[in-house]
Design a protein around this motif. Sequence first.
Motif, PDB file in Angstrom:
ATOM      1  N   SER A  49       2.534   2.259   2.200  1.00 41.43           N
ATOM      2  CA  SER A  49       2.020   2.806   2.527  1.00 41.43           C
ATOM      3  C   SER A  49       0.239   2.664   3.633  1.00 41.43           C
ATOM      4  N   TYR A  59       0.227  -1.041   5.082  1.00 40.07           N
ATOM      5  CA  TYR A  59      -0.839  -1.801   5.276  1.00 40.07           C
ATOM      6  C   TYR A  59       0.387  -3.135   4.978  1.00 40.07           C
ATOM      7  N   LEU A 117      -6.140   0.679  -3.221  1.00 42.89           N
ATOM      8  CA  LEU A 117      -5.912   1.544  -2.052  1.00 42.89           C
ATOM      9  C   LEU A 117      -7.170   1.776  -2.218  1.00 42.89           C
ATOM     10  N   VAL A 118      -7.667   2.589  -2.832  1.00 35.05           N
ATOM     11  CA  VAL A 118      -9.461   3.310  -2.318  1.00 35.05           C
ATOM     12  C   VAL A 118      -9.852   1.970  -1.557  1.00 35.05           C
ATOM     13  N   LEU A 130      -9.585  -0.842   0.271  1.00 31.54           N
ATOM     14  CA  LEU A 130      -8.682  -0.751   1.270  1.00 31.54           C
ATOM     15  C   LEU A 130      -8.506  -0.253   2.474  1.00 31.54           C
ATOM     16  N   GLU A 131      -8.522   1.329   1.890  1.00 26.32           N
ATOM     17  CA  GLU A 131      -8.421   2.190   3.162  1.00 26.32           C
ATOM     18  C   GLU A 131     -10.105   2.414   3.567  1.00 26.32           C
ATOM     19  N   THR A 132     -11.048   2.109   2.522  1.00 27.67           N
ATOM     20  CA  THR A 132     -12.493   2.223   3.083  1.00 27.67           C
ATOM     21  C   THR A 132     -12.746   1.211   4.003  1.00 27.67           C
ATOM     22  N   PHE A 180     -10.455  -0.573   5.841  1.00 24.16           N
ATOM     23  CA  PHE A 180      -9.900  -0.779   6.737  1.00 24.16           C
ATOM     24  C   PHE A 180     -10.511   0.540   8.234  1.00 24.16           C
ATOM     25  N   ARG A 181     -10.758   1.941   7.169  1.00 22.56           N
ATOM     26  CA  ARG A 181     -11.983   2.589   8.293  1.00 22.56           C
ATOM     27  C   ARG A 181     -12.944   1.548   8.701  1.00 22.56           C
TER      28      ARG A 181
END
Length: 82
Positions: A23, A25, A55-56, A58-60, A62-63
């Motif tokens: 994905s 990461y 995943l949600v 982590l994405e938040t 990272f952004r």
Amino acid sequence: RKFDLDKSGSMSAYEMRMALEASGYKLTQKLHQLLITRYAEPDLAIDFDSFVCCLVRLETMFRFFQAMDGDNDGVVTFGLLQ
């Protein structure tokens, strides 16, 4: 399903690492262990819902980090009130 190598319906820590890397990461071993501790069941299996939640988040994170890292040096400094 692609990373559930043993077709158990959940992922092991190893399967989760492969799925996260696919994905995009690249996480340290320490961070990966923390994610397993947080999202895995007592038998260390991660079900689909927990994986999606991971995943949600982590994405938040990272952004948010990228937005705060204005000079793209990989370091962000926060004040006490932040």
